[in-house]
Motif scaffolding. Sequence first.
Motif, PDB file in Angstrom:
ATOM      1  N   THR A  51       0.810  -1.523   0.159  1.00  0.00           N
ATOM      2  CA  THR A  51      -0.123   0.030  -0.464  1.00  0.00           C
ATOM      3  C   THR A  51       0.794   1.003   0.029  1.00  0.00           C
ATOM      4  O   THR A  51       1.573   1.525   0.661  1.00  0.00           O
ATOM      5  CB  THR A  51      -0.894  -0.114   1.631  1.00  0.00           C
ATOM      6  N   LYS A  53       0.583   5.543   0.439  1.00  0.00           N
ATOM      7  CA  LYS A  53       0.225   6.598   0.154  1.00  0.00           C
ATOM      8  C   LYS A  53       1.325   7.971   0.109  1.00  0.00           C
ATOM      9  O   LYS A  53       2.314   8.236  -0.041  1.00  0.00           O
ATOM     10  CB  LYS A  53       0.211   6.827   1.841  1.00  0.00           C
ATOM     11  N   THR A 105      -4.355   6.992  -1.894  1.00  0.00           N
ATOM     12  CA  THR A 105      -3.637   5.681  -1.368  1.00  0.00           C
ATOM     13  C   THR A 105      -3.961   4.701  -2.679  1.00  0.00           C
ATOM     14  O   THR A 105      -5.212   4.556  -3.385  1.00  0.00           O
ATOM     15  CB  THR A 105      -4.477   4.776  -0.009  1.00  0.00           C
ATOM     16  N   GLU A 107      -2.739   0.849  -3.905  1.00  0.00           N
ATOM     17  CA  GLU A 107      -2.243  -0.630  -3.728  1.00  0.00           C
ATOM     18  C   GLU A 107      -1.578  -1.069  -5.467  1.00  0.00           C
ATOM     19  O   GLU A 107      -1.827  -1.222  -6.676  1.00  0.00           O
ATOM     20  CB  GLU A 107      -3.697  -1.334  -3.519  1.00  0.00           C
TER      21      GLU A 107
END
Length: 265
Positions: A51, A53, A105, A107
């Motif tokens: 993940t 940010k 965010t 992934e």
Amino acid sequence: FPCERWLAKSEDDGETVRELVPSDIFTEKLLKDGTLKQIEEEVEDPLEVHTYKISVFTGDIYGAGTDANVFLNIYGDLGDMGERKLSKSETNFNKFERGQEDTFTIEAVDLGILYKIKIRHDNSMFSPDWFLEKVEILDETTEESFVFVCERWLSKKKEDKKIERTLYEQVHKARSLVPVKYETIVVTGFEKGAGTDANVFITIYGLNGDSGKRALKQKFRNLFERGKTNRFYLETLDMGELKKVRIEHDNSGLAPGWLVERVEI
């Protein structure tokens, strides 16, 4: 490649892109009696999904904000995530406004050590011009942070009139991914008509990656004339031992044909 997630603007996290990693491998083996036997094996050491940010900082100068759609690709030593649209800011309703930090965010399969990003907008809407200060990326899985400084316009009207920037990581010290200036010499042949009026681009490839497609330009000079040597300085991350170069032009101008004698780096 199991997923079990929504690809929908109105569901889950609103993403319409998913990166999937394999969990099992199925192979078929032909037995002596002529039948096929299916064998299932778990993937050993599968890539992890991390993940990221992403914090995007718009500059605090007049007209810095943009209404255009913004797209980002992140590159690491294990690959890149592909271009993604930065759709919904987690910190602001109106994203990319003057002096503002917008957080997203994303992934993606583990990219390793991040070393560059490509960020652009599509020049849409009433006020597309954008002054980007910097982008900070936190790999929440490893807790490593990476900073990509821009401090330039992405605009069809200002500065160099480009709406895409390639930015290199500034402060991460986990690896020797440090900026290096490559002296690049291009020699044009002596034959009649050897010079070109076209725009010329080069990509340098090394063990640690490539420079990306870079324009070979100098202000107020006629470049790539017959029998001439032109010298350029390209700053990029250390690519290690160089393996090859790709040189090309866009076939523009009245006389685009070009005889290249050699390239030295």
